[in-house]
Design a protein around this motif. Sequence first.
Motif, PDB file in Angstrom:
ATOM      1  N   VAL B 284       0.845  -1.200   0.000  1.00  0.00           N
ATOM      2  CA  VAL B 284       0.000   0.000   0.000  1.00  0.00           C
ATOM      3  C   VAL B 284       0.877   1.246   0.000  1.00  0.00           C
ATOM      4  CG1 VAL B 284      -1.624   1.346   1.378  1.00  0.00           C
ATOM      5  CG2 VAL B 284      -1.990  -1.090   1.068  1.00  0.00           C
ATOM      6  N   ILE B 285       1.894   1.254   0.860  1.00  0.00           N
ATOM      7  CA  ILE B 285       2.774   2.425   0.932  1.00  0.00           C
ATOM      8  C   ILE B 285       3.483   2.636  -0.413  1.00  0.00           C
ATOM      9  CG2 ILE B 285       4.867   3.347   2.000  1.00  0.00           C
ATOM     10  CD1 ILE B 285       3.967   2.028   4.604  1.00  0.00           C
ATOM     11  N   VAL B 286       4.012   1.555  -0.967  1.00  0.00           N
ATOM     12  CA  VAL B 286       4.705   1.671  -2.256  1.00  0.00           C
ATOM     13  C   VAL B 286       3.775   2.262  -3.308  1.00  0.00           C
ATOM     14  CG1 VAL B 286       5.701   0.357  -4.174  1.00  0.00           C
ATOM     15  CG2 VAL B 286       6.349  -0.177  -1.822  1.00  0.00           C
ATOM     16  N   PHE B 287       2.567   1.729  -3.353  1.00  0.00           N
ATOM     17  CA  PHE B 287       1.605   2.174  -4.347  1.00  0.00           C
ATOM     18  C   PHE B 287       1.274   3.657  -4.175  1.00  0.00           C
ATOM     19  CE2 PHE B 287      -2.785   2.357  -6.084  1.00  0.00           C
ATOM     20  CZ  PHE B 287      -2.463   2.012  -7.375  1.00  0.00           C
ATOM     21  N   LEU B 288       1.048   4.056  -2.928  1.00  0.00           N
ATOM     22  CA  LEU B 288       0.701   5.460  -2.667  1.00  0.00           C
ATOM     23  C   LEU B 288       1.847   6.393  -3.038  1.00  0.00           C
ATOM     24  CD1 LEU B 288      -1.186   5.153   0.747  1.00  0.00           C
ATOM     25  CD2 LEU B 288      -2.159   5.627  -1.498  1.00  0.00           C
ATOM     26  N   VAL B 289       3.061   6.012  -2.637  1.00  0.00           N
ATOM     27  CA  VAL B 289       4.213   6.876  -2.913  1.00  0.00           C
ATOM     28  C   VAL B 289       4.443   6.987  -4.422  1.00  0.00           C
ATOM     29  CG1 VAL B 289       6.718   7.087  -2.683  1.00  0.00           C
ATOM     30  CG2 VAL B 289       5.341   6.491  -0.694  1.00  0.00           C
ATOM     31  N   VAL B 290       4.346   5.847  -5.108  1.00  0.00           N
ATOM     32  CA  VAL B 290       4.547   5.875  -6.562  1.00  0.00           C
ATOM     33  C   VAL B 290       3.522   6.796  -7.224  1.00  0.00           C
ATOM     34  CG1 VAL B 290       4.333   4.508  -8.666  1.00  0.00           C
ATOM     35  CG2 VAL B 290       5.698   3.665  -6.768  1.00  0.00           C
ATOM     36  N   ASN B 291       2.273   6.703  -6.769  1.00  0.00           N
ATOM     37  CA  ASN B 291       1.244   7.542  -7.372  1.00  0.00           C
ATOM     38  C   ASN B 291       1.459   9.022  -7.098  1.00  0.00           C
ATOM     39  OD1 ASN B 291      -1.132   6.371  -8.939  1.00  0.00           O
ATOM     40  ND2 ASN B 291      -0.629   4.806  -7.428  1.00  0.00           N
ATOM     41  N   LEU B 292       1.943   9.326  -5.895  1.00  0.00           N
ATOM     42  CA  LEU B 292       2.265  10.721  -5.603  1.00  0.00           C
ATOM     43  C   LEU B 292       3.381  11.206  -6.530  1.00  0.00           C
ATOM     44  CD1 LEU B 292       2.007  13.279  -3.895  1.00  0.00           C
ATOM     45  CD2 LEU B 292       3.622  12.290  -2.285  1.00  0.00           C
ATOM     46  N   LEU B 293       4.405  10.368  -6.675  1.00  0.00           N
ATOM     47  CA  LEU B 293       5.519  10.738  -7.557  1.00  0.00           C
ATOM     48  C   LEU B 293       5.037  10.952  -8.996  1.00  0.00           C
ATOM     49  CD1 LEU B 293       8.435   8.460  -6.304  1.00  0.00           C
ATOM     50  CD2 LEU B 293       8.129  10.922  -5.981  1.00  0.00           C
ATOM     51  N   VAL B 294       4.127  10.074  -9.435  1.00  0.00           N
ATOM     52  CA  VAL B 294       3.613  10.206 -10.801  1.00  0.00           C
ATOM     53  C   VAL B 294       2.862  11.523 -10.970  1.00  0.00           C
ATOM     54  CG1 VAL B 294       1.917   9.290 -12.423  1.00  0.00           C
ATOM     55  CG2 VAL B 294       3.539   7.774 -11.333  1.00  0.00           C
ATOM     56  N   ASP B 295       2.063  11.878  -9.964  1.00  0.00           N
ATOM     57  CA  ASP B 295       1.321  13.135 -10.052  1.00  0.00           C
ATOM     58  C   ASP B 295       2.266  14.325 -10.093  1.00  0.00           C
ATOM     59  OD1 ASP B 295      -1.047  11.893 -10.219  1.00  0.00           O
ATOM     60  OD2 ASP B 295      -1.653  12.203  -8.136  1.00  0.00           O
ATOM     61  N   LEU B 296       3.339  14.260  -9.315  1.00  0.00           N
ATOM     62  CA  LEU B 296       4.311  15.352  -9.323  1.00  0.00           C
ATOM     63  C   LEU B 296       5.040  15.392 -10.665  1.00  0.00           C
ATOM     64  CD1 LEU B 296       5.766  15.080  -5.717  1.00  0.00           C
ATOM     65  CD2 LEU B 296       3.990  16.601  -6.565  1.00  0.00           C
ATOM     66  N   LEU B 297       5.334  14.214 -11.188  1.00  0.00           N
ATOM     67  CA  LEU B 297       6.002  14.123 -12.483  1.00  0.00           C
ATOM     68  C   LEU B 297       5.104  14.692 -13.581  1.00  0.00           C
ATOM     69  CD1 LEU B 297       8.587  12.992 -13.742  1.00  0.00           C
ATOM     70  CD2 LEU B 297       7.370  10.869 -14.177  1.00  0.00           C
ATOM     71  N   TYR B 298       3.824  14.456 -13.453  1.00  0.00           N
ATOM     72  CA  TYR B 298       2.838  14.954 -14.397  1.00  0.00           C
ATOM     73  C   TYR B 298       2.910  16.479 -14.483  1.00  0.00           C
ATOM     74  CZ  TYR B 298      -1.732  14.964 -16.716  1.00  0.00           C
ATOM     75  OH  TYR B 298      -2.755  15.117 -17.606  1.00  0.00           O
ATOM     76  N   ALA B 299       3.018  17.099 -13.307  1.00  0.00           N
ATOM     77  CA  ALA B 299       3.118  18.559 -13.283  1.00  0.00           C
ATOM     78  C   ALA B 299       4.426  19.024 -13.891  1.00  0.00           C
ATOM     79  CB  ALA B 299       2.991  19.066 -11.851  1.00  0.00           C
ATOM     80  N   ALA B 300       5.484  18.225 -13.698  1.00  0.00           N
ATOM     81  CA  ALA B 300       6.784  18.607 -14.265  1.00  0.00           C
ATOM     82  C   ALA B 300       6.763  18.484 -15.785  1.00  0.00           C
ATOM     83  CB  ALA B 300       7.883  17.730 -13.683  1.00  0.00           C
ATOM     84  N   LEU B 301       6.028  17.483 -16.288  1.00  0.00           N
ATOM     85  CA  LEU B 301       5.984  17.265 -17.739  1.00  0.00           C
ATOM     86  C   LEU B 301       5.054  18.244 -18.441  1.00  0.00           C
ATOM     87  CD1 LEU B 301       5.874  13.378 -18.029  1.00  0.00           C
ATOM     88  CD2 LEU B 301       7.714  14.891 -18.711  1.00  0.00           C
ATOM     89  N   ASP B 302       3.935  18.563 -17.807  1.00  0.00           N
ATOM     90  CA  ASP B 302       2.968  19.438 -18.436  1.00  0.00           C
ATOM     91  C   ASP B 302       2.890  20.753 -17.664  1.00  0.00           C
ATOM     92  OD1 ASP B 302       0.905  20.748 -19.595  1.00  0.00           O
ATOM     93  OD2 ASP B 302      -0.402  19.005 -19.729  1.00  0.00           O
ATOM     94  N   PRO B 303       3.500  21.809 -18.198  1.00  0.00           N
ATOM     95  CA  PRO B 303       3.558  23.065 -17.449  1.00  0.00           C
ATOM     96  C   PRO B 303       2.186  23.691 -17.209  1.00  0.00           C
ATOM     97  CG  PRO B 303       4.363  23.357 -19.690  1.00  0.00           C
ATOM     98  CD  PRO B 303       4.182  21.889 -19.482  1.00  0.00           C
TER      99      PRO B 303
END
Lengths: 343, 308
Positions: B284-303
Motif C-alpha cells: 500500500v505504501i509503495v503504491f501510494l508513494v509511486v502515485n504521488l511521484l507520478v502526479d508530481l512528475l505529471y506537473a513537471a511534464l505538463d507546465p
Amino acid sequence: MTDIKAKIDVLPGLDPRAPLLEVNDLHVEFRTQYGISRAVNGANFTLSPGETLAILGESGCGKSVTAQAIMGILDSPPGFITKGEVKYRGVDLLKLPEKERRKVRANQIAMIFQDALSALNPVFTVGYQLAELFRVHRGMSRGDAKKRSIELLDQVKIPAARARIGDYPHQFSGGMRQRVMIAMALALDPEVLIADEPTTALDVTVQAQIMGLLAELQQQRNMGLILITHDMGVVADVADRISVMYAGKVVEEAGVYDIYARPAHPYAKALLESIPRLDMKGQQLNVIKGLPPALTAIPQGCAFNPRCAYAQDVCRQDPAPPSYIVAPGRTSRCHFWRDVVGE
Amino acid sequence: MFRYIVRRLLQMVLTFFGATFFVYALMFANQDDPIQALAGERPITESVRQALTERYHLDDPFLLQYWYYMKGMLTGDFGTSLTGRKISDMMEVAWPVTIKLGLIAIVIAAAVAVTSGVIAGIRRGSIFDNVTLVITLIILSLPIVVLAPLAQLIFGIKLGWFPPTAGATPTFWALLLPALVLGSLVIATELRVTRSSVAENLRSDYVRTARAKGLSRKRVIGVHVLRNSLIPVVTLIGVDIGGLMSGAIVTERIFNVPGVGFNLFRGIRTEDGPLVVGFVSILVIVFLVVNLLVDLLYAALDPRIRYE
C-alpha cells in the motif's frame, strides 16, 4: 545577415530580378473517403517586396489551403497539389526536394497562424520555441540563440522580454501570444510573410494593435505580406491589393481602392454590400443568399452562378469564365464584369 | 506545490490505515483455524494450541488485535509469521527480488510500448499498425493465469530458452521470462495509449507551426510530438505499477520467484494473517508513494498543470 544571403544563393535558378512570389494556376485537392474535394482550382497572384496582398473569402474558399501549399505544409495525404507553380524569385518551390524546401521555410517564407494558443507548443517555453529557429537554421549556441530571442520579443513589443522568455504559451494573453507568433515568423528575416487570419481569435482593440505591429514590421523590413482574412474591415486598412477567392479560385484581383469603389465581380460586390454600415442603420443587412458550394461538387461554369444576381445561361455551363482584364493589374472572372463595374 | 504535497501525504495516512484495516479484517473474517493451518495435517495438543492462541492474541477482540498489530508495525516490528520466521527478515529477502522483477517488467513494457506506439501512431492504418493491434488484442484477452503457465510451458520447458522456474536466488536471466509475462499485463494498454496520443498530437496546430518553422520531420516528431504524447503514457505507467503488484502474485507463484507475490500467495493459502497484512501494508505504501511521484512528475511534464 550574410548567412541568409548565402542560403538564398544555394537555390538553383534563383533570379533576384524575378517577382518575389508568384503563384500560377495552383490546384490543390483533398482525396478523402467521401470523394475528391477540390479546395484550390487555379489560384493566381504575384507579390512584390513591401506589398500587402489580402486574400479575401468566406470560410472554406481555399485561402488557408493556398497558404499551406505555398509553405509546403499541406497534410499529404489527404492533400495533393495537382497543378501549378509557386515561384519564389523565379524558383519553383514545388519542384524543390523536401530538404531544400525546408530551408526556404522560415528563412525566406514564414507564416503566422490564427490561434496562437494552439499554434504554439504547450510544453515548451516561448524562449525554447524561438531559440529553436536560430539553433536549427543558424547553428547558434543556446546562449546566443537566447539573446537573439530576447531581442525579437523586444521588437514585437512584449514588455519585460528578458523575464518572459522562460514562460509557457498559456501564461501569455491572447495578444501577447500572437506577438510571440510574429516574433517567431520574423526570426530569420523572411522576405515573405503569410498571415493566416492573424487577428481572428483576438478582440477588436488587440486586433488593431497586432495589425499595426505587422504593418510597422513590414515597412521596416520591406517584406511582402500575404494577409488571409474574411474581415473586410481589416483589409481596407492595411492591404495594397486584394484577391477575392471563391470556391478555390481568385475571382477578382484589384487594388484596394478600386475594389472598394467599384467591384468588378458580383461576389466581391455582394461581400462589400454585406458589411454593416453606420449610415444604413435600421435597414435590413444585405446577405449573400445560399451557401458556398461543397468542394466535392462545385457547380459547372462559374462556381458562383447559383447565388449570383447577374447569372445567365452562359454562366451555368463549362468552361468557367476566364480571367478578364478589367484594367492593368486588375482581373475579374465574370462574363458580365462590365455590367457589375458599370452600376 | 508544498501545500499540495502535505495534503497528499495526509491523505496517504488515511488511505494507509483504511487499506490495512480492510485487509486485516478480511484476514480475520477469513480465519478458520490458523493453528491447524499452521500445523498442516498433524494433530495438535491442547497445550500447544493454548500457547499459540495466547502468543498470537487469537482470543482477543478484533479491534484490539488490529491495535497490537499496528503498534508493532509502526515501531518496526512486523511480527512473526505463523511459520515462526520474522516477517521483516522475509521482507528483506523478498522485496529486492520483486523490485528487480518489477523494474525489468516496467522497463521492457515501456520501451516496447512507447517505440511501437509511436511508430503505429505515425503510420496509422499500416501493416505495422494492424499487426500490433491484433497482437495487443490477443495479449489483452489472455488472463495472466493462462499466459504465465503457457509461457513457462513453451519457452521454459518445450523450447528451453529460459529456466522454467527462478529458484531461491534468481539471476537476471531467470527473471526475464516472468518479467516478460508480467510486463505483458500492461504493455497492450500502454501501447494503445501511446499510439492514440501520438496520432492526436500529430494532427495538432503546433505541429503545423513546427513544420512551418522549417524543422525536419525527425525533430518535429522526436521533440515536439513526443514530449506531448508521453504525458498520458507516463501517468499510465505509474498507475500500472499497482497492476504489476497484483500480477506478481500469480507470476511469482508460477515461476517460483521468491518475491513479495510468492510470499503473499503462500500467506493467503495458509491463512497467515501477520504475513499477509505485513506485506500488503508495504505494498500500500509503495503504491501510494509511486502515485504521488507520478502526479508530481505529471506537473513537471505538463507546465499547464499546477497543484495548489
